[in-house]
Design a protein around this motif. Structure first.
Motif, PDB file in Angstrom:
ATOM      1  N   GLU A 471       0.774  -1.300  -0.286  1.00 45.03           N
ATOM      2  CA  GLU A 471       0.073   0.507   0.437  1.00 45.03           C
ATOM      3  C   GLU A 471       0.699   1.473  -0.110  1.00 45.03           C
ATOM      4  O   GLU A 471       0.763   1.896  -1.098  1.00 45.03           O
ATOM      5  N   PRO A 472       1.931   1.371   0.858  1.00 45.98           N
ATOM      6  CA  PRO A 472       2.469   2.365   0.835  1.00 45.98           C
ATOM      7  C   PRO A 472       3.399   2.585  -0.697  1.00 45.98           C
ATOM      8  O   PRO A 472       3.860   3.761  -0.949  1.00 45.98           O
ATOM      9  N   ARG A 474       2.215   1.564  -3.125  1.00 45.80           N
ATOM     10  CA  ARG A 474       1.455   2.233  -4.428  1.00 45.80           C
ATOM     11  C   ARG A 474       1.774   3.270  -4.248  1.00 45.80           C
ATOM     12  O   ARG A 474       1.217   4.399  -4.771  1.00 45.80           O
ATOM     13  N   ILE A 475       1.554   4.410  -2.630  1.00 46.02           N
ATOM     14  CA  ILE A 475       1.285   5.411  -2.683  1.00 46.02           C
ATOM     15  C   ILE A 475       3.098   6.228  -3.418  1.00 46.02           C
ATOM     16  O   ILE A 475       2.696   7.570  -3.941  1.00 46.02           O
ATOM     17  N   SER A 478       2.437   6.477  -7.265  1.00 46.06           N
ATOM     18  CA  SER A 478       1.509   6.769  -8.025  1.00 46.06           C
ATOM     19  C   SER A 478       2.444   8.621  -7.650  1.00 46.06           C
ATOM     20  O   SER A 478       2.063   9.709  -8.642  1.00 46.06           O
ATOM     21  N   TYR A 479       2.910   9.089  -6.425  1.00 47.21           N
ATOM     22  CA  TYR A 479       3.435  10.336  -6.525  1.00 47.21           C
ATOM     23  C   TYR A 479       4.589  10.847  -7.423  1.00 47.21           C
ATOM     24  O   TYR A 479       4.625  11.545  -7.882  1.00 47.21           O
TER      25      TYR A 479
END
Length: 682
Positions: A471-472, A474-475, A478-479
């Motif tokens: 999850e982190p 993917r963040i 994304s950024y």
């Protein structure tokens, strides 16, 4: 608490006093001891009388048998010696031509090595003609076997004689016209052999440098020296090699000795002594003091296929006492030899007389002591059997009582109360076994709990890896992607590079977490083990990569297999899919990929081999490639995380198998997977 010996003994006492129902029945040994004693005593007495009568009757037969045995021992002894010596001579005879071929081949190989050394090591500016002249004169000076062995050299294209150490007049001539006395071409046949095979043997007739005539059988070996286009040859004469072999055989036989003064003798069928007394002399007419024609009888026995000959030595009358000797001879027919050995037999008669006297004394002594000994042994056996029965019965009761309770109460068995040392050790072993069983059960229970906890921790780790860690990530991805879309090309080149590095690192981290999760799941897959046929498994793995196979233009050969193993089908498909995918990924850039998958059964295992013609792997990396995250190539050339082969090894180990590889850099790699076969009952 552990019971003391005082607590154990009353139990045994109660059992002996009547508490045990089995005590009401008499013991087996006690029930049969007296009848067995009476019956055995009568039987032993009858056997003793029969034995005493027959002993005298058989004494003469035994002495005669002993005499024959002693004589047969002597016969067997010298027969074995002679057979061994003749086998050695036959071996030497049968290997004459093979030895000749080996010797001349080694000589020619040595000459070719000298030629290659001179050619490669020539000084700068040296012409081919100068090297050729140096090589020719070097080989001219090399002679073998007292001058009969030499080198000869010819030009393969023209047949011109370059060197003939024994007949220099042939040098410079066209040797293709030279024939042996039988009209056979020599050099043309050798040239044809060089062109067809590069080297080889050729048999023909030729002049002998040390003997008259030109029809001496010779075998030559020819090799090809390509830089000068030369055929280099050397040979030897079969008759000379046979003579050398005979001399070598006699030297070996001369070294054989046995007993105090035993030796091997040999001679020819015309009476010439080759080895032994009168060596080098013709002894055809020699006779012993009784008029026996010794050598003639030896030759006659040899011509008949071998046999024994008896005579006296020494042959001539002198002050030395004659000795009766027995010899055995065998032939070497092709050489017209006899080979033999002999032993003295005068001591046999003295040995028989001594045996006869000894046997008579033994008979008298045995008859005197036999009756008393039989009675004493019978009585003693009865007393001992009753005593042992009592002691063993007590110990067995204690052991049976302990075992009937499954060994759960150690206080019921006291080793110190056992009557015999063996029963004492058995009691201690039984108690120790029960204690080890209890300890093993406790340890197994603790290990089971620990394993269950470990599996639970592993499952929690897999959950974290698949959810919380991704999850982190993917963040971050994304950024980083947002930064790339908004600011790529607006900042300086370093900023663009940093963004690219961050994006690539996030993708690689995502792949590594995924592969690590897959690696962890291999050990925790909940599917049960079942009989899995490997043919469909391999077919499915190939089918899963059909698109990849088409993209690479690869060909995949499948050798049909009916092997069945005990395993988990999904893991086995993943195993062979990974190996096939590896073969396609690391293909050679200059040739189409070709993969061959085959299987064989060996020592209770199915061994599947996946062979490719790709890049290959240096042997120094063979052990490292199965380590997790190990990569042999940069990521920009061959993408991946280095976990694929680690997963393969984990799957194989889960199935109690093994995986290894053979590889040659630039030629390809073959992975071998050995899996235990499924039992016949499935």
């Amino acid at each position: 608490m552990t019971a003391s010996p005082r607590q154990v003994r009353p139990t045994s006492a109660r059992q002996e006093s009547g508490a045990d129902p089995g005590k009401k029945k008499p013991g087996l040994v006690r029930s049969v001891a007296m009848p067995l004693f009476l019956a055995s005593s009568l039987a032993l007495l009858a056997l003793y009388v029969y034995w005493g009568v027959g002993l005298y009757r058989s004494m003469n037969d035994e002495v005669q048998y002993r005499a024959e045995t002693l004589m047969e021992e002597r016969r067997s002894y010298i027969r074995a010696l002679v057979e061994s010596a003749v086998h050695a001579a036959e071996h030497q005879r049968l290997t004459v031509e093979a030895r000749l071929r080996r010797v001349i081949r080694e000589r020619v190989k040595g000459a070719l090595a000298i030629a290659d050394h001179l050619w490669r090591g020539r000084p700068a500016g040296t012409t081919d003609a100068e090297v050729a002249a140096t090589l020719r004169e070097t080989l001219r000076s090399m002679r073998f076997d007292d001058g009969r062995g030499y080198f000869y050299v010819f030009d393969v294209e023209t047949g011109e004689g370059i060197l003939h150490a024994a007949m220099p007049q042939l040098e410079g001539k066209d040797l293709r016209t030279v024939r042996d006395p039988n009209g056979r071409p020599i050099v043309p046949s050798m040239i044809e052999m060089i062109r067809d095979q590069g080297e080889g043997y050729y048999a023909y007739s030729w002049h002998h440098p040390n003997k008259p005539g030109d029809a001496h059988q010779k075998v030559s070996y020819v090799g090809y020296f390509e830089p000068l286009g030369w055929g280099i040859a050397s040979g030897d004469y079969i008759e000379d090699m046979i003579a050398d072999t005979k001399a070598e055989t006699l030297a070996q036989l001369r070294a054989i000795h046995f007993g105090d003064d035993g030796y091997i003798f040999a001679g020819t069928w015309d009476g010439l002594s080759l080895l032994g007394p009168h060596e080098g002399e013709t002894v055809w007419d020699v006779t012993d003091p009784n008029g026996v024609n010794v050598v003639q009888d030896l030759v006659s026995a040899s011509r008949s296929g071998g046999g024994f000959v008896s005579y006296l030595i020494p042959f001539a009358e002198d002050e030395t006492e004659a000795v009766h000797k027995l010899s055995y001879v065998l032939p070497v027919p092709e050489w017209e030899w006899y080979i033999g050995a002999g032993v003295s037999i005068d001591d046999i008669a003295a040995s028989i007389d001594a045996i006869r006297a000894e046997r008579r004394r033994n008979v008298i002594k045995h008859l005197t002591l036999g009756s008393g000994l039989v009675l004493l042994l019978a009585t003693a056996s009865y007393v001992i059997s009753v005593r042992v029965a009592r002691l063993v019965g007590r110990d067995m009761k204690s052991l049976l009582s302990f075992l009937a309770d499954d060994g759960r109460h150690p206080e019921t068995l006291d080793p110190e109360a056992m009557n015999g040392a063996e029963a004492h050790r058995l009691a201690e072993a039984v108690r120790d076994m029960a204690a080890r069983r209890d300890a093993a059960e406790s340890a197994l229970e603790r290990q089971t709990r620990s394993l269950e906890k470990s599996n639970a921790d592993l499952e929690r780790f897999a959950y974290v890896a698949s959810h919380d860690l991704r999850e982190p990530l993917r963040i971050i991805s994304s950024y980083v992607g947002l930064l790339r879309r908004r600011y790529h090309g607006r900042l300086d080149a370093d900023a663009d590079t940093f963004i690219d590095y961050a994006s690539q690192g996030a993708r690689r981290m995502h792949d590594m977490i995924g592969d690590l999760l897959e690696y962890a799941r291999v050990k925790t897959v909940g599917l049960p083990f079942a009989t899995v046929p490997l043919g469909p498994v391999i077919d499915e793995a190939v089918s899963n990569l059909a698109e990849r196979i088409r993209e690479t233009g690869a060909t995949v050969d499948l050798v049909p297999t009916t092997c069945g193993v005990r395993g988990k089908e999904t893991l086995l498909v993943r195993l062979f899919q990974n190996l096939l995918e590896n073969a396609l990924k690391y293909r050679h850039p200059e040739r189409r990929p070709h993969v061959r998958i085959s299987a064989r059964v060996e020592a209770g295992q199915c061994i599947v081999s996946v062979a490719d013609n790709g890049l290959g792997i240096d042997p120094v990396f063979h052990d490292r490639i199965f380590e997790i995250f190990q990569r042999l190539h940069p990521g920009d050339m061959y993408p991946g995380t280095g976990v694929g082969l680690s997963i393969c090894q984990s799957i194989v180990e889960t199935h109690d198998g093994r995986i290894c590889l053979d590889s040659e850099p630039g030629q390809g790699t073959t992975f071998h997977v050995a899996l235990p076969l499924a039992p016949p009952d499935g």
